[in-house]
Design a protein around this motif. Sequence first.
Motif, short mmCIF file in Angstrom:
data_model
loop_
_atom_site.label_atom_id
_atom_site.label_comp_id
_atom_site.label_asym_id
_atom_site.label_seq_id
_atom_site.Cartn_x
_atom_site.Cartn_y
_atom_site.Cartn_z
N PHE A 74 0.84 -1.20 -0.03
CA PHE A 74 0.23 -0.08 -0.02
C PHE A 74 0.99 1.27 -0.21
CE2 PHE A 74 -3.24 2.74 2.67
CZ PHE A 74 -4.00 3.19 1.34
N HIS A 75 1.81 1.18 0.78
CA HIS A 75 2.87 2.61 0.88
C HIS A 75 3.62 2.70 -0.49
CE1 HIS A 75 7.03 4.22 1.70
NE2 HIS A 75 6.06 4.94 2.11
N GLU A 76 3.96 1.39 -1.16
CA GLU A 76 4.60 1.73 -2.35
C GLU A 76 3.75 2.34 -3.74
OE1 GLU A 76 7.91 0.74 -3.82
OE2 GLU A 76 7.99 1.54 -1.81
N ILE A 77 2.56 2.01 -3.62
CA ILE A 77 1.36 2.44 -4.27
C ILE A 77 1.44 3.81 -4.17
CG2 ILE A 77 -1.08 2.39 -4.91
CD1 ILE A 77 -0.89 -0.83 -4.57
N VAL A 78 1.02 4.22 -2.69
CA VAL A 78 0.80 5.72 -2.58
C VAL A 78 1.96 6.53 -2.94
CG1 VAL A 78 0.14 7.31 -0.80
CG2 VAL A 78 -0.88 5.18 -0.91
N ARG A 79 3.18 5.78 -2.66
CA ARG A 79 4.21 6.79 -2.90
C ARG A 79 4.66 7.04 -4.63
NH1 ARG A 79 9.68 5.50 -4.10
NH2 ARG A 79 9.33 3.25 -4.17
N LYS A 80 4.02 6.06 -5.23
CA LYS A 80 4.26 6.12 -6.80
C LYS A 80 3.09 6.94 -7.52
CE LYS A 80 7.13 2.09 -7.00
NZ LYS A 80 7.37 0.73 -7.45
N LEU A 81 2.25 7.24 -6.54
CA LEU A 81 1.10 8.17 -7.44
C LEU A 81 1.58 9.58 -7.39
CD1 LEU A 81 -2.02 6.78 -5.14
CD2 LEU A 81 -1.42 6.35 -7.31
N PRO A 82 0.99 10.08 -8.44
CA PRO A 82 1.58 11.60 -8.70
C PRO A 82 1.07 12.48 -7.67
CG PRO A 82 -0.31 10.97 -10.12
CD PRO A 82 -0.08 10.02 -9.51
N ASP A 83 2.04 13.67 -7.63
CA ASP A 83 1.81 14.65 -6.37
C ASP A 83 0.42 15.38 -6.67
OD1 ASP A 83 4.15 14.14 -5.17
OD2 ASP A 83 5.33 15.74 -6.28
N GLY A 84 -0.16 15.46 -5.54
CA GLY A 84 -1.39 16.45 -5.48
C GLY A 84 -2.65 15.37 -6.11
N ALA A 85 -2.32 14.21 -6.25
CA ALA A 85 -3.52 13.42 -6.61
C ALA A 85 -4.56 13.14 -5.33
CB ALA A 85 -3.22 12.06 -7.04
N LEU A 86 -5.92 13.03 -5.90
CA LEU A 86 -6.68 12.62 -4.94
C LEU A 86 -6.89 11.15 -4.78
CD1 LEU A 86 -8.86 13.97 -2.83
CD2 LEU A 86 -10.57 13.82 -4.58
N VAL A 87 -6.86 10.40 -3.74
CA VAL A 87 -6.98 9.22 -3.76
C VAL A 87 -8.38 8.66 -3.11
CG1 VAL A 87 -5.69 6.88 -2.87
CG2 VAL A 87 -4.55 9.09 -3.14
N ASN A 88 -8.96 7.74 -3.88
CA ASN A 88 -10.23 7.02 -3.35
C ASN A 88 -9.91 5.64 -2.96
OD1 ASN A 88 -12.11 9.11 -4.10
ND2 ASN A 88 -11.27 8.92 -6.17
N LEU A 89 -10.48 5.34 -2.03
CA LEU A 89 -10.44 4.09 -1.13
C LEU A 89 -11.82 3.55 -1.10
CD1 LEU A 89 -7.68 4.32 1.57
CD2 LEU A 89 -7.28 3.73 -0.78
N ASP A 90 -12.01 2.18 -1.65
CA ASP A 90 -13.43 1.59 -1.54
C ASP A 90 -13.48 0.22 -1.09
OD1 ASP A 90 -16.07 1.20 -1.84
OD2 ASP A 90 -16.25 1.94 -3.80
N ASP A 91 -14.04 -0.28 -0.02
CA ASP A 91 -14.13 -1.51 0.31
C ASP A 91 -15.49 -1.77 0.78
OD1 ASP A 91 -13.70 -3.92 1.34
OD2 ASP A 91 -12.84 -3.20 3.23
N ASP A 92 -16.36 -2.80 -0.22
CA ASP A 92 -17.48 -3.09 0.15
C ASP A 92 -17.59 -4.02 1.06
OD1 ASP A 92 -16.82 -5.38 -1.00
OD2 ASP A 92 -18.14 -4.88 -3.07
N GLY A 93 -16.56 -4.64 1.59
CA GLY A 93 -16.59 -5.52 2.63
C GLY A 93 -16.95 -7.20 2.13
#
Length: 372
Positions: A74-93
Amino acid sequence: MKISIERAALLRAVARAQSVVERRNTIPILANVLIEAEGDEVRFRATDLDIEVVDQAPAKVERAGATTVNAVTFHEIVRKLPDGALVNLDDDGSSGRVTVAAGRSTFALATLPRQDFPVMASSEYASTFEAPAATLRRLFDKSKFAISTEETRYYLNGVYMHVADSEEGRMLRCVATDGHRLARIDAALPEGAEGMPGVIVPRKAVNELRKLLEDDEAQIEVSVSDTKIRFATPGITLTSKVIDGTFPDYTRVIPQNNQRRLEVDAADFAKAVDRVATVSSERSRAVKLQLDEDRLILSVNAPDAGNAEEELVVAYSDERLEIGFNAKYLLEIANQVDRENAVFLFNSSGDPTLMREGTDTSAVYVVMPMRV
């Protein structure tokens, strides 16, 4: 759970949390970070069963909930996302997957049930007090180099934090030693810390704590019990078990009557030690100090590699002395000096040497000599 969060805030929180996670562990859930969304914030919790870090960040929470994902991935993914991006997390359970989406990138990460995640039991703390981040940073930064790495002497694998008496009165004190060198650092006793039990803060907790202490303006709430210690800012909480052992009586090691006094420019001394040690064999790293009237000669003699010598002008007026030290230990101690001058107090070539920073007695270091 469904949230939107700025990439910068998410990265900062996840980076702090994932650093606690052990890369190699036999319990799968311990590789994960627990994400809990509620109100207008999201909490990230990670643990290795000895240390727990909880970090929180503001977020737009559309659907409250909680899930766990692999912390490192998860950290690696977030680190590689572009600066200023809005990240959406969705878990329907129900799918066993959490979707991470930002811009045109979408990832689906496997989850583990949140109820499997171990939460460190809260402790009844014997005392709670507040201390400035800068004060705690100095206490731990200046002492941690002397922490022992010998697992058999587990009670030396941390920094002993306790309340002690000094010439200036009651002090908050941190001490670390590995039997070859010792660091004893004092700070003014914060209000409310008087009844604090002495605890040995493990090395990993000391290293993680450093990340909480970057902001000089921050006030850190410290809670201490016989088994745990907790450091908290409004945004982050670090809880750690303390080492279950008795720290030795370090006061017996600190020499009281060393009379031979050497005063030297700390930066010049460190650089000179570093230079002459270049030729020494890695195993012993021995450097010899020859002291005479206002003169210090540093020398290394390594039969297989060569020898080196450097002379420094110093303040020294006692009788001639030759003494040897491990170059690494000398360097580490010299590098702790914030002031211009380091003061060394010697007794003889076989006795422990005391070092302090100028006239400041709140930081004292001891180093054992070696034969050269």
